[in-house]
Enzyme design. Structure first.
Site, PDB file in Angstrom:
ATOM      1  N   GLU A   1       0.829  -1.198   0.000  1.00 15.71           N
ATOM      2  CA  GLU A   1       0.000   0.000   0.000  1.00 15.71           C
ATOM      3  C   GLU A   1       0.867   1.254   0.000  1.00 15.71           C
ATOM      4  OE1 GLU A   1      -3.399  -0.701   2.462  1.00 15.71           O
ATOM      5  OE2 GLU A   1      -3.884   1.403   2.604  1.00 15.71           O
TER       6      GLU A   1
ATOM      7  N   GLU B   1       2.023   1.733  -3.400  1.00 13.79           N
ATOM      8  CA  GLU B   1       0.908   2.212  -4.214  1.00 13.79           C
ATOM      9  C   GLU B   1       0.705   3.714  -4.002  1.00 13.79           C
ATOM     10  OE1 GLU B   1      -2.770   0.221  -3.311  1.00 13.79           O
ATOM     11  OE2 GLU B   1      -3.863   1.197  -4.948  1.00 13.79           O
TER      12      GLU B   1
ATOM     13  N   CYS C   1      -8.346  -2.063   4.324  1.00  8.50           N
ATOM     14  CA  CYS C   1      -8.239  -3.248   5.197  1.00  8.50           C
ATOM     15  C   CYS C   1      -9.507  -3.565   5.960  1.00  8.50           C
ATOM     16  CB  CYS C   1      -7.076  -3.144   6.170  1.00  8.50           C
ATOM     17  SG  CYS C   1      -6.308  -1.577   6.294  1.00  8.50           S
TER      18      CYS C   1
ATOM     19  N   SER D   1      -7.438   1.860  -2.166  1.00 12.77           N
ATOM     20  CA  SER D   1      -6.262   1.044  -2.478  1.00 12.77           C
ATOM     21  C   SER D   1      -6.709  -0.300  -3.045  1.00 12.77           C
ATOM     22  CB  SER D   1      -5.452   0.818  -1.207  1.00 12.77           C
ATOM     23  OG  SER D   1      -4.602  -0.294  -1.362  1.00 12.77           O
TER      24      SER D   1
ATOM     25  N   LYS E   1     -15.298  -9.534   8.539  1.00 13.10           N
ATOM     26  CA  LYS E   1     -14.271 -10.385   7.940  1.00 13.10           C
ATOM     27  C   LYS E   1     -14.861 -11.695   7.439  1.00 13.10           C
ATOM     28  CE  LYS E   1     -10.554  -7.923   8.312  1.00 13.10           C
ATOM     29  NZ  LYS E   1      -9.778  -7.560   7.114  1.00 13.10           N
TER      30      LYS E   1
ATOM     31  N   GLU F   1     -16.134 -10.750   4.179  1.00 11.70           N
ATOM     32  CA  GLU F   1     -15.018 -10.520   3.258  1.00 11.70           C
ATOM     33  C   GLU F   1     -14.477 -11.839   2.711  1.00 11.70           C
ATOM     34  OE1 GLU F   1     -11.158  -9.292   4.912  1.00 11.70           O
ATOM     35  OE2 GLU F   1     -11.057  -7.757   3.360  1.00 11.70           O
TER      36      GLU F   1
ATOM     37  N   GLU G   1     -14.465 -12.271  -5.063  1.00 11.08           N
ATOM     38  CA  GLU G   1     -13.141 -11.744  -5.437  1.00 11.08           C
ATOM     39  C   GLU G   1     -12.035 -12.374  -4.608  1.00 11.08           C
ATOM     40  OE1 GLU G   1     -15.720 -10.030  -4.351  1.00 11.08           O
ATOM     41  OE2 GLU G   1     -15.979  -8.113  -5.374  1.00 11.08           O
TER      42      GLU G   1
ATOM     43  N   CYS H   1     -10.096  -1.860  15.260  1.00 15.18           N
ATOM     44  CA  CYS H   1     -10.371  -3.283  15.516  1.00 15.18           C
ATOM     45  C   CYS H   1     -10.471  -3.614  16.999  1.00 15.18           C
ATOM     46  CB  CYS H   1      -9.286  -4.144  14.904  1.00 15.18           C
ATOM     47  SG  CYS H   1      -8.963  -3.743  13.186  1.00 15.18           S
TER      48      CYS H   1
END
Ligand code: SF4
Ligand code: SF4
Ligand code: FES
Lengths: 579, 166
Positions: free
Chosen positions: A278, A281, A298, A318, A357, A360, A365, A502
């Site tokens: 990142e 990037e 994230c 990102s 999560k 996710e 993907e 988190c």
């Protein structure tokens, strides 16, 4: 200061105190249900009623301001009676199956009825029976257990600005529902789980995958690998009754190994890897002129929020997968190859502070060639539960260290667990990437702490950079609206779905107040303070991974394994035109 | 079907135009007008009204479900209204209602998948002398018994079969 009398005692209160906040500070516990820390009182449940001299009616403590000379009585027979009746009425339409409930012994309704001495069922109210909503990969909703306190609705709207759910219907048909009462998976719900944390009963809980993981551990044909997120080691102990803020990293590793995981890896390792990708990037975007500001990727609740509400800003996010998914990807590629194991025989489990999560890991993907990077996600709470199931007394376990090659981490990866941590880690490494030298002082104080929105403007070498950190999606919305309106002084924005990051995730131990969340945060920064290697680019194992396998940041292999893309989500109108 | 969707969308836009710049207090009137034009509150309507008033769809839906007057599925070809007013209740309208629910597998406010039948419960249709009353597509049926009802539904079905054969 205002003086008032509470239960015959003189106490001092601040001018902006409510009766509730004043007496709580003095160690008197008044039960509440609809009251929520940090939000304006709604005064809906009346559980917090007290007697105030000169006032014929009982008054709600949560929404009544203190006044000089006020005389308050908090636990008279009349007060207790009123509270008990409220609880009895709530129980009137509540099922009696506590033994089978996910929240058994962790339920506010149980506590209330216990504390108020409810010993028999006095009412049997009518209520429409509804099926449990199991449509979401993250959140299970059991409307039968719902007491309509509205806490979930308030967090979802006032903290997260998502409003996936609201009150619907009325009378005994009243319920909490999505638009058109569709499954949560079809709504704008971002799976953050903040509603679970707010819910006083078992009506909301995570979709559990404990059974699946237990089965995998028992399967001799499978290699079961586990990763744990940066924040887990500073919260897991709470499931075993300790005070918030204890780091039990080594004990947790040992316990995971003890219950049968073949390898124990640390997601902080791929947090370091994320910084390499990142950070590169970001530098590339700055050199190539955009799109800026770059937004972090994230936090999966935030990603879904973006897809629903700010699809025009998707080019700004990102392309990096989250640390969880990066770890999953390198486990089923590099690691599988190195161990000579067929990726199909690896079961990849992750322990996360987060219910999103789970969503996710189930995104298409995140399953290249239909093999998911991560198979099962357990929350901190589920891990606590599983350890107890296996008879592990965490606090008595002797500490152990994580496995190679993905067990080594720097403290930069570790602080990902707190809001501002990603930014701090990124600033440390971006400085190095841009100038070739380390920052003189690694602490980036302005991005630390529990405030919902933080900013810094700083110089990295010759470059003037603006960065912002937001947590809680309501705060993200405010900033994104500014960006939409043309604000252009920012290069990089860290967004965390949950307030504080988190450490306050929707999968963390229940019952944490703001002090507990602060203690969790302090624990992470203590680790950062006390250890040697504090910058991601010095993670030797990450460097080796690049040398042996990935090539270079943003290289071809990275792009295939560690990056992804997102797309706008269909809204209700489009969904409607299909049925 | 397609043209119907387009017409509905146009109807909704017309309501939005009429309430241009309106605040949230216009929510109920807007819902009423949409229902008047389209016969029901569609997902599109909830979404568009939500955008217009800056309200989440769950909120618009929540408010709309608080009132019994809104339905969320288009009416069926045969639309039953069962009166649940006091007079009809005394004369056994609950039985009539249960009968329709069972025979058509329908709850009040719903429409069958084939869009043939729909059911609505109303408070009082002002025809207490005829209780219990059922209204089918605007036509009143007086002193309805379960038996009478069964034959009404049978007639609808027969009519449909004939239509299909043509
Ligand atoms: S998980 Fe988050 S977004 Fe979904 S309903 Fe709960 S609070 Fe709202
Ligand atoms: S689901 Fe839980 S938090 Fe939401 S209203 Fe029901 S009991 Fe309250
Ligand atoms: S806590 Fe005060 S009214 Fe609910």
């Amino acid at each position: 200061m205002i003086e008032l009398e509470v239960d015959g005692r003189q106490i001092e209160a601040r001018p902006d105190d409510t009766i509730l906040s004043a007496v709580t500070r003095h160690g008197i516990d008044i039960p509440t249900l609809c009251h929520m820390e940090g939000l304006p009182p709604s005064g809906a449940c009346r559980l917090c009623v007290v007697e105030v001299e000169g006032n014929p009616a009982l008054v709600p403590a949560c929404s009544s301001a203190v006044a000089p000379g006020m005389k308050v009585r908090t636990h008279t027979p009349r007060v207790l009676d009123a509270r008990r009746t409220i609880v009895e009425l709530l129980l009137g339409s509540h099922p009696d199956d506590c033994l089978y409930c996910a929240r058994n012994s962790k339920c506010t309704l149980q506590d209330l009825s216990e504390n108020l001495g409810v010993r028999q069922r006095l009412y049997r109210g009518e209520k429409t029976v509804r099926p449990t909503d199991v449509s979401s990969p993250s959140i299970t909703r059991d409307p039968d257990k719902c007491i309509l306190c509205g806490r979930c609705v308030r967090v979802c709207e006032e903290i997260q600005s998502v409003s996936a759910i609201d009150f619907a219907g009325r009378g005994c048909d009243a319920m909490i529902a999505t638009a058109f009462d569709r499954g949560l998976n079809l709504s704008t719900c971002v799976n953050c789980g903040q509603c679970i944390v707010a819910c006083p009963t078992g009506a909301l809980r995570e979709r559990s995958y404990v059974d699946e993981v237990v089965a995998a551990l028992a399967d001799p044909g499978k290699m079961v690998v586990v990763q744990h997120a940066p924040s887990i080691s500073v919260t897991l102990a709470e499931e075993f009754g300790t005070k918030a803020g204890q780091d039990v990293d080594g004990k947790m590793v040992a316990a995971l190994r003890y219950i049968g995981f073949d390898r124990v890896f640390d997601t902080s390792f791929t947090a370091d890897l994320t910084i390499m990708e990142e950070g590169s990037e970001l530098v590339q975007r700055i050199k190539d002129g955009g799109p800026l500001p770059m937004l972090t990727s994230c936090s999966p609740g935030w990603i879904k929020f973006l897809e629903h509400f700010y699809p025009d800003l998707i080019p700004n996010v990102s392309t990096c997968k989250s640390p969880q998914q990066m770890m999953g990807a390198v486990i089923k590629s590099f690691f599988a190859e190195r161990e000579g194991v067929d990726p199909a025989d690896i079961v990849s489990v992750s322990i996360m502070p987060c219910t999103a999560k789970k969503f996710e890991s189930s995104r298409p993907e995140m399953a290249p060639e239909h093999i998911p990077d991560v198979d099962y996600v357990l929350t901190t709470r589920e891990l606590g539960h599983m350890l107890k199931m296996f008879g592990v007394d965490l606090m008595a376990v002797e500490a152990d260290t994580a496995d190679t090659p993905f067990g080594e981490r720097t403290t930069a990866g570790k602080i990902f667990g707190a809001s501002g941590g990603v930014m701090e880690a990124a600033v440390r490494s971006a400085h190095f990437l841009l100038t070739g030298t380390e920052m003189a002082e690694l602490d980036v104080q302005p991005v630390r702490g529990l405030e919902g929105a933080k900013e810094i403007h700083t110089k990295l070498g010759d470059l003037e950079v603006g960065a912002a950190v937001v947590s809680g999606l309501g705060n993200a919305r405010v900033l994104l609206d500014q960006i939409r309106a043309g604000r252009d002084d920012l290069h990089f924005i860290e967004v965390m779905t949950c307030p504080g990051g988190c450490i306050n995730g929707g999968g963390q131990p229940l019952g944490a107040d703001i002090e507990a969340v602060k203690a969790r945060m302090r624990a992470l920064y203590r680790i950062d303070r006390e250890e040697e290697v504090r910058v991601s680019h010095k993670n030797a194992c990450v460097q080796r991974l690049y040398d042996e396998f990935l090539g270079e940041p943003l290289g071809e292999m990275s792009h295939r394994l560690l990056h992804t893309s997102y797309a706008r989500r269909e809204d209700l109108a489009e969904a409607g035109s299909k049925d | 079907m397609e043209t119907k969707v387009i017409e509905e969308a146009a109807d909704i836009e017309r309501v939005l135009e009429k309430h241009a710049g309106a605040g949230r207090d216009h929510l109920i009137p807007m819902l009423q007008e949409v229902q008047e034009r389209c016969g029901y509150i569609s997902k599109l309507a909830v979404s568009r009204i939500g955008d217009h008033l800056d309200l989440a769809p769950s909120k618009v839906y929540g408010v709309a479900t608080f009132y019994n007057q809104f339905r969320f599925q288009p009416k069926g070809k045969y639309h039953f209204m069962v009166c649940r007013g006091t007079a009809c209740h005394v004369k056994g309208s609950l039985k009539v209602l249960d009968m329709i629910r069972n025979m058509l597998d329908l709850e009040p406010g719903e429409t069958t998948r084939d869009r043939l039948f729909s059911l609505e419960v109303v408070a009082c249709m002002g025809a207490c002398g005829l209780s219990p009353v059922v209204n089918l597509n605007g036509e009143f049926y007086a002193k309805v018994t379960p038996k009478k009802l069964a034959s009404i539904i049978k007639e609808c079905r027969e009519e449909e079969n004939e239509n299909e054969q043509d």
